[in-house]
Scaffold this active site. Sequence first.
Site, PDB file in Angstrom:
ATOM      1  N   SER A 100       0.822  -1.213   0.000  1.00 34.36           N
ATOM      2  CA  SER A 100       0.000   0.000   0.000  1.00 34.36           C
ATOM      3  C   SER A 100       0.856   1.263   0.000  1.00 34.36           C
ATOM      4  O   SER A 100       2.048   1.237   0.307  1.00 34.36           O
ATOM      5  CB  SER A 100      -0.915   0.005   1.230  1.00 34.36           C
ATOM      6  OG  SER A 100      -1.570  -1.233   1.374  1.00 34.36           O
TER       7      SER A 100
HETATM    8  N1  SAH Z   1      -0.281  -3.731   4.041  1.00 37.45           N
HETATM    9  C1  SAH Z   1       0.104  -4.573   2.953  1.00 37.45           C
HETATM   10  C2  SAH Z   1      -1.028  -4.600   1.950  1.00 37.45           C
HETATM   11  C3  SAH Z   1      -0.954  -5.705   0.974  1.00 37.45           C
HETATM   12  S1  SAH Z   1      -2.288  -5.731  -0.181  1.00 37.45           S
HETATM   13  C4  SAH Z   1       1.355  -3.993   2.320  1.00 37.45           C
HETATM   14  O1  SAH Z   1       1.515  -2.778   2.368  1.00 37.45           O
HETATM   15  O2  SAH Z   1       2.170  -4.737   1.771  1.00 37.45           O
HETATM   16  C5  SAH Z   1      -3.495  -6.676   0.668  1.00 37.45           C
HETATM   17  C6  SAH Z   1      -3.148  -8.103   0.982  1.00 37.45           C
HETATM   18  O3  SAH Z   1      -4.321  -8.732   1.483  1.00 37.45           O
HETATM   19  C7  SAH Z   1      -2.685  -8.949  -0.192  1.00 37.45           C
HETATM   20  O4  SAH Z   1      -1.409  -9.473   0.085  1.00 37.45           O
HETATM   21  C8  SAH Z   1      -3.739 -10.053  -0.285  1.00 37.45           C
HETATM   22  O5  SAH Z   1      -3.219 -11.311  -0.659  1.00 37.45           O
HETATM   23  C9  SAH Z   1      -4.260 -10.092   1.140  1.00 37.45           C
HETATM   24  N2  SAH Z   1      -5.584 -10.693   1.298  1.00 37.45           N
HETATM   25  C10 SAH Z   1      -6.662 -10.625   0.486  1.00 37.45           C
HETATM   26  N3  SAH Z   1      -7.688 -11.354   0.981  1.00 37.45           N
HETATM   27  C11 SAH Z   1      -7.247 -11.916   2.132  1.00 37.45           C
HETATM   28  C12 SAH Z   1      -7.828 -12.767   3.119  1.00 37.45           C
HETATM   29  N4  SAH Z   1      -9.083 -13.220   3.012  1.00 37.45           N
HETATM   30  N5  SAH Z   1      -7.080 -13.120   4.175  1.00 37.45           N
HETATM   31  C13 SAH Z   1      -5.812 -12.695   4.318  1.00 37.45           C
HETATM   32  N6  SAH Z   1      -5.199 -11.881   3.429  1.00 37.45           N
HETATM   33  C14 SAH Z   1      -5.910 -11.486   2.346  1.00 37.45           C
END
Ligand code: SAH
Length: 221
Positions: free
Chosen positions: A66
């Site tokens: 993000s």
């Molecule tokens: N804060 C993180 C955001 C990553 S994007 C960063 O800055 O790197 C959001 C993440 O949520 C992705 O990696 C995706 O795989 C995960 N995600 C989506 N659905 C999910 C679920 N049901 N349970 C756990 N993670 C999930």
Amino acid sequence: MIGDPDAQFVGRRRALIEKVREHGSTDLRILKLFDEVPRHRFLPEGVWNRAYEDAPIPIGFRQTASQPSLQARYLEILSPTTDDTVLEIGTGSGYLTALLARMADRVYSVERIRELSVRARKALDDLEVRNVALMVGDGTIGWRKYAPYDVIVVSAAAPSVPQAYVDQLADGGRMLIPVGALDAQRLVLVRKDGFAVTEEPVGDVTFVPLLGKFAFSEDQG
Ligand code: SAH
């Protein structure tokens, strides 16, 4: 240190902090964290040159780390303290996990894509972040074992607030979650005070979808 491969990023990191400040985050405790935690270490090496842009950065598997100024806003609104237990849904790169770990007592973070969780674990270990537990699985059911949580941070967008999160939020707890359609959402601040649960929109955002049993279906990812 001469030859330190991380040294080249120090200047860029300072420039990123300026951008985060321009976006309205003025809390010095939070700005300092952005200086202390090297974001590039949480990203694939192929995108290290973009690690200090104030932008979402691709991390593979159709996911993104993000935008830092948005993460700063999350931290400012939620203000975790060293007494707080935090649940993070969507570990992704693990960068926000590391920032949260420096502010809170313990962080429990769930990610559905195993490879991302493994990579995040390595980055956290390399930086000797010790107060984080990671789990691979469907985070739409939360993580009951360590509940209740003082703070819940959801980094992926849901069509509505999953009931498990409300149930697993501590009395006096607060949660941020993007709620809405696949292509645009409102960031919602949820607070629990006794039996009262309030929801307050705090801005418009666009996140990757939360995919699982109590959010968007897997084929919508
Ligand atoms: N804060 C993180 C955001 C990553 S994007 C960063 O800055 O790197 C959001 C993440 O949520 C992705 O990696 C995706 O795989 C995960 N995600 C989506 N659905 C999910 C679920 N049901 N349970 C756990 N993670 C999930």
